[in-house]
Enzyme design. Structure first.
Site, PDB file in Angstrom:
ATOM      1  N   HIS A   1       2.969  -2.839 -66.901  1.00 27.38           N
ATOM      2  CA  HIS A   1       4.256  -2.797 -66.210  1.00 27.38           C
ATOM      3  C   HIS A   1       4.704  -4.202 -65.821  1.00 27.38           C
ATOM      4  O   HIS A   1       3.921  -5.152 -65.851  1.00 27.38           O
ATOM      5  CB  HIS A   1       4.147  -1.917 -64.969  1.00 27.38           C
ATOM      6  CG  HIS A   1       3.879  -0.473 -65.273  1.00 27.38           C
ATOM      7  ND1 HIS A   1       4.798   0.530 -65.028  1.00 27.38           N
ATOM      8  CD2 HIS A   1       2.795   0.153 -65.815  1.00 27.38           C
ATOM      9  CE1 HIS A   1       4.304   1.693 -65.395  1.00 27.38           C
ATOM     10  NE2 HIS A   1       3.082   1.488 -65.877  1.00 27.38           N
TER      11      HIS A   1
ATOM     12  N   SER B   1      -8.027  -3.701 -73.184  1.00 28.44           N
ATOM     13  CA  SER B   1      -7.925  -5.114 -73.519  1.00 28.44           C
ATOM     14  C   SER B   1      -7.593  -5.953 -72.292  1.00 28.44           C
ATOM     15  O   SER B   1      -8.080  -5.676 -71.205  1.00 28.44           O
ATOM     16  CB  SER B   1      -6.906  -5.335 -74.629  1.00 28.44           C
ATOM     17  OG  SER B   1      -7.097  -6.604 -75.194  1.00 28.44           O
TER      18      SER B   1
ATOM     19  N   ASP C   1      -3.801  -1.850 -64.066  1.00 23.35           N
ATOM     20  CA  ASP C   1      -5.103  -1.620 -63.439  1.00 23.35           C
ATOM     21  C   ASP C   1      -6.129  -2.479 -64.175  1.00 23.35           C
ATOM     22  O   ASP C   1      -6.062  -2.646 -65.394  1.00 23.35           O
ATOM     23  CB  ASP C   1      -5.523  -0.155 -63.597  1.00 23.35           C
ATOM     24  CG  ASP C   1      -4.767   0.791 -62.682  1.00 23.35           C
ATOM     25  OD1 ASP C   1      -3.795   0.349 -62.047  1.00 23.35           O
ATOM     26  OD2 ASP C   1      -5.148   1.963 -62.619  1.00 23.35           O
TER      27      ASP C   1
END
Length: 287
Positions: free
Chosen positions: A148, A253, A91
């Site tokens: 992911h 980050s 995200d």
């Protein structure tokens, strides 16, 4: 000097690593009067949607870091199933994307940085990505902070690169030269059906640690360049499926993706500033 310039300048003066490690200690605390107000304040300030989390109660998490790296419900982030699709690893928001030109990656407002330096200073490691494509994805504090796999890949090498811990928000990206090639980072190189892929997990101010699913915490405490070859017979081969978790940040980050030349095409709608969700298609194989 305006507020933005002052913010950037102040980061050169701050004890970046000390502040980040102190924040990490607080974020790992399981003392109720430390963690509970911090979690409550954070969730309210950043409007965290706990309905997506496997554990919806703010008060069930043993520490702030456990809350921050919370798992989502299985159906919260559907993984695009198209055969030639590449999905967002996290995200966040697209900071920049495009071609890697003359071994340089665009950062912001006329600034760029070296691909070779980003990947740890080894020209042979960077060679497969020359003339290829990159995308920089910024994870804000409110975002889901597990990372992911964009595609199925076999791990070839992991490199820890020590460095600074500047913030990675837009103001700093516009103000600090070579930002992403200066900050502490973990480089993960994979073989995929689309050719070589690099995933670079970039540390930042107040980021307490970077972890991978196969090696655990990489930083802290390491502060020297180190690489691990997974072609070595002494290390078990590691293959991760598309959409499978590969790492996480404890506080926010940036992830930088790199692919080789003529390997992929970014989705036409993608542009700097566009929000993305983990699992949604961001590119397809170049035909």
């Amino acid at each position: 000097m305006d507020k933005k310039d002052l913010f950037v300048f102040s980061q050169y003066l701050l004890p970046q690593h000390w502040l980040s490690r102190a924040a990490g200690w607080l974020a790992d605390s399981q003392v109720s009067w430390i963690k509970t107000p911090f979690i409550s304040w954070f969730a309210k300030k950043y409007r965290v949607d706990m309905r997506e989390a496997q554990q919806e109660s703010l008060y069930a998490y043993p520490s702030f870091n456990a809350f921050f790296t919370r798992a989502l419900k299985p159906d919260a982030r559907p993984i695009d199933g198209s055969e030639k699709g590449i999905v967002s690893p996290a995200d966040g928001a697209i900071s920049q994307l495009g071609e890697i030109e003359d071994g340089r990656i665009f950062q912001a407002k006329g600034k760029d940085f070296s691909l070779i330096e980003l990947l740890g200073g080894d020209s042979q490691r960077a060679k497969p990505f020359m003339g290829g494509e990159f995308a920089t994805i910024y994870l804000s504090p409110k975002d889901y902070h597990r990372v992911h796999m964009p595609v199925t890949g076999r791990l070839k090498e992991m490199v820890y690169v020590p460095g600074k811990l500047f913030s990675v928000n837009q103001a700093t990206a516009e103000g600090v030269p070579e930002l992403f090639a200066r900050n502490e980072r973990v480089v993960c190189l994979f073989d995929t059906e689309f050719g070589p892929m690099a995933m670079v997990l970039v540390g930042a101010m107040i980021v307490a640690s970077i972890e991978t699913t196969w090696a655990g915490t990489i930083t802290p405490p390491m502060r020297r360049l180190k690489s691990w070859s997974y072609d070595d017979a002494a290390l078990a081969p590691i293959t991760l499926e598309k959409g499978e978790e590969m790492g996480r940040f404890k506080l926010g980050s940036t992830v930088i993706l790199c692919f080789g030349q003529d390997a992929i095409d970014w989705e036409e709608a993608l542009e700097a500033g566009l929000p993305v969700k983990m699992g949604e298609k961001i590119a397809v194989q170049d035909d």
